[in-house]
Write a protein that holds these residues in place. Structure first.
Motif, short mmCIF file in Angstrom:
data_model
loop_
_atom_site.label_atom_id
_atom_site.label_comp_id
_atom_site.label_asym_id
_atom_site.label_seq_id
_atom_site.Cartn_x
_atom_site.Cartn_y
_atom_site.Cartn_z
N ARG A 1 0.84 -1.18 0.00
CA ARG A 1 0.00 0.00 0.00
C ARG A 1 0.88 1.23 0.00
NH1 ARG A 1 -1.90 -4.17 2.27
NH2 ARG A 1 -0.72 -4.02 4.16
N CYS B 1 6.18 9.70 1.03
CA CYS B 1 5.55 8.49 0.51
C CYS B 1 5.77 7.40 1.55
CB CYS B 1 6.20 8.08 -0.82
SG CYS B 1 5.62 6.49 -1.44
N HIS C 1 1.00 5.37 0.47
CA HIS C 1 0.31 6.53 1.03
C HIS C 1 1.17 7.75 0.73
CE1 HIS C 1 -2.22 3.81 3.40
NE2 HIS C 1 -1.11 3.15 3.67
N TYR C 2 0.59 8.77 0.12
CA TYR C 2 1.32 10.00 -0.19
C TYR C 2 0.74 11.15 0.63
CZ TYR C 2 3.37 7.69 -4.23
OH TYR C 2 4.06 6.83 -5.03
N SER C 3 1.62 12.03 1.11
CA SER C 3 1.17 13.23 1.80
C SER C 3 2.22 14.32 1.59
CB SER C 3 0.95 12.97 3.29
OG SER C 3 2.19 12.74 3.93
#
Length: 97
Positions: A42, A54, A44-46
């Motif tokens: 999985r 990442c 997840h980027y922010s």
């Protein structure tokens, strides 16, 4: 969970992006006996303070593959690394035999 933080020199080529995709495909193989559904990666980027982060999340059995840098110009941080483990200490009563 592994955090991948691009540095200011991060500018991947098309070949690097393809190689990183193949790198993530190896996680399923490295997971061993984990069922296919549980061996997914999985992403997840922010963005915090103008910097992109990442996060890669996958099975614990494939932690070594996830922690390998896939791109030049990135910093890899492993969440829950051994240095972050705090030993639990139990007090022993003086009367206990």
């Amino acid at each position: 969970m592994v955090e991948v933080i691009p540095t200011t020199a991060f500018d991947p080529s098309e070949g690097e992006v393809a190689r990183f995709g193949r790198h993530l495909a190896r996680v399923h193989l490295a997971a061993g006996s984990v069922p296919a559904r549980g061996s997914a990666v999985r992403l997840h980027y922010s963005s915090e303070g103008g910097r992109m982060h990442c996060y890669l999340e996958g099975p614990a059995e494939a932690a070594a593959v996830l922690a390998m840098p896939g791109f030049a110009g990135v910093e890899v941080r492993v969440a829950g690394a051994r240095s972050a483990i705090t030993p639990v200490r139990f007090a022993v009563a003086k009367d206990a035999r």
